[in-house]
Design an enzyme around this catalytic site. Structure first.
Site: not given
Ligand code: G6Q
Length: 545
Positions: A208, A214, A269-270, A355, A386, A506
């Site tokens: 986003k 990462e 994001g989620r 989250e 199991h 972070k």
């Molecule tokens: C979700 C969070 C988080 C996000 C990641 C990746 O709700 O905001 O998990 O999706 O940190 O972020 P980017 O899509 O900006 O790389």
């Protein structure tokens, strides 16, 4: 925003004293005094059936759930979300994942602008691109068709796509190899590409913000890997596309913004697997199946928005989670899908639930005086049986379970499916009713062994059933949990749509990176433990070299 503190609400207090009574009741009595209970305490919507009769609730509990919802303003808050109000107050954003699956003719406005045409324009662009990959029309820099698609993303830009690909693998184009890289651990990237040819590989950089450490580190390594063979910078345009809201950074990376698929700040994001973040899903299963998934999401949205609360699946599920967390001291919820395709579903739900609702401050900034989000976890059945089910049956903790099963297998094979499903029903039955000491004795068990073989029961579960694993059902299941999370957040008075808790680590990592990489011994100003760990790590690195 000032609200009556939750624990001062009339319905909350009533639930508290009602819970004290319910804690003394056993599901055995509740079932024997009401022979219709198993038929009655069920709800069904758009192909999902939920049996919630094996929960430690009665009609009064359900009545009080509704009273608490009314006192919490749940219906107003729900309307505000669907309308596009900025209910994510700490980020001043609308929360409109429901717009991502709204039909073309819908009108949903953010700041006076109808966002639905934008959503469908992106979906159409994704569909054209996905089709060009699937048909082989899109070729790599050297003219070969794409055979491998790698999504690079993390968190919300990874967990949804991975889960959806696994869940809908049956519907996927098998000639395409789909892989997902998320971890900044180089092994994740190395293993993902070790047997692939850059000439046939497409990377989807899903971020986003397009600044996530990462993802950008993996994307740069991917570019080095691809150009290692393809040699020319122009190859980037044929082997990299982006899913992002940040056109500037996408262009800087070298990706043609014509190959960028956008989304908006009102998609968390989620909550983004059905936005352009789902591009890998669409490439795998095709645009038509992706739209089927969206229609499943939308059907559940409509159910949540319009169904009376007593039959409203996300409402019931959400309130049950509040019930056990806040009044029975339950610390976790186990999600147990009896479908191998849903193997990543619990991992996906961990982010969605924890989250969203892992917060200890209310919307008006007070520290809560009750527990909020439980820990969600789980594994596909029957494997878990199991492994950890022992603890659910006979441990000291109360662990409400969601069993998820299907009437039909996508891979009918002998009597596998009946064997699988017999375990769903047996586990829920065993948890609820257990086995009394008298029953164990009657089997001729030696007295000393009786306590070990006794199951106290009264352990709650839901059983969720659907016909079979389809794109529509996946959409419904995800939306069910999304809206359940919303219900919990409203009752607990928290902002379910921010994630400040991931920030601090972070920031500290960015500060530590140069301390690990510096050629000269850095002056460390952390606590004594962190300082010593950094020094030891630097020594260990030198030794290895
Ligand atoms: C979700 C969070 C988080 C996000 C990641 C990746 O709700 O905001 O998990 O999706 O940190 O972020 P980017 O899509 O900006 O790389």
């Amino acid at each position: 925003m000032t609200q009556t503190p939750l624990t001062e609400m009339t319905a909350w207090k009533a639930l508290e004293s009602h819970a004290a009574q319910m804690q003394t009741k056993h599901l055995r009595e509740m079932f024997s005094s009401d022979p219709q209970r198993g038929e009655r305490m069920t709800a069904e919507a758009c192909g999902l059936f939920m049996d919630y009769s094996k929960h430690r609730i009665d009609d009064e509990t359900l009545r009080l759930f509704q009273a608490l919802a009314a006192e919490s303003g749940l219906e107003d808050r729900r309307a505000a979300m669907f309308r596009g109000d900025k209910i994510n107050v700490t980020e001043n954003r609308a929360v409109l994942h429901t717009a991502l699956r709204a039909p073309r003719e819908a009108v949903i406005e953010v700041d006076g602008h109808n966002v639905v045409p934008d959503v469908h324009a992106v979906l159409d662009k994704m569909a054209a691109f996905a089709e060009s990959i699937r048909s082989g029309a899109w070729t790599g820099y050297t003219g070969k068709p794409i055979r491998n698609v790698i999504n690079i993303g993390i968190g919300g830009s990874d967990l949804g796509p991975v889960m959806a690909y696994e869940a809908l693998r049956h519907y996927s184009q098998r000639e395409l190899t789909m892989r997902f890289v998320s971890n900044v651990d180089g092994s994740d990237f190395a293993e993902a590409v070790h047997d692939l040819d850059p000439e046939e590989t497409l990377f989807i950089v899903s971020s986003k913000t397009f600044t996530t450490l990462e993802t950008m580190t993996n994307a740069h390594s991917a570019r080095v890997w691809a150009l290692g063979k393809l040699k020319h910078r122009d190859a980037v345009a044929k082997h990299f596309v982006a899913v992002s809201t940040n056109a500037g950074e996408v262009a800087k990376f070298g990706i043609d913004t014509a190959n960028m698929f956008g989304f908006w700040d009102w998609v968390g994001g989620r909550y983004s697997m059905d936005a352009a973040i789902g591009l890998s899903t669409m490439i795998a299963i095709g645009a038509e199946n992706f739209r089927r998934m969206l229609s499943g999401f939308h059907a559940m949205d409509e159910h949540f928005r319009t169904a009376p609360l007593q039959q409203n699946l996300p409402f019931l599920m959400g309130m049950l989670t509040v019930w056990y967390t806040s009044f029975f001291g339950a610390e976790t919820v186990a999600v147990l899908p009896y479908d191998n395709y849903l193997k990543r579903f619990p991992a996906y739900l961990q982010q969605l639930t924890m989250e969203s609702n892992g917060k200890h401050v209310t919307l008006d900034g007070r520290r809560v005086n009750y527990q909020t989000c439980p820990i969600f976890w789980g594994e596909p059945g029957t494997n878990g049986q199991h492994s950890f089910y022992q603890l659910i049956h006979q441990g000291t903790r109360l662990i409400p379970c969601d069993f998820i099963g299907f009437a039909h297998s996508l891979n009918p094979l002998g009597n596998h499916h009946d064997l699988l499903m017999s375990n769903v029903f047996a586990q829920a039955e065993a948890l609820a009713f257990g086995k009394t000491a008298e029953q164990v004795k009657a089997e001729g068990t030696a007295d000393w062994l009786v306590p070990h073989r006794t199951f106290e029961g009264n352990r709650p579960s839901s059983v969720i059933l659907a016909e079979k694993m389809t794109p529509e059902i996946l959409g419904q299941l995800v939306a069910l949990y999304e809206h359940s999370v919303f219900v919990q957040g409203v009752v607990w008075q928290i902002d379910s749509f921010d994630q400040w808790g991931v920030e601090l680590g972070k920031v500290l990592a960015v500060r530590i990176i140069p301390e690990l990489e510096s050629a000269v011994e850095p002056t460390l100003k952390h606590d004594s433990s962190t300082n010593a760990l950094i020094r030891r790590y630097r020594r260990m690195r030198r030794n290895q070299a």
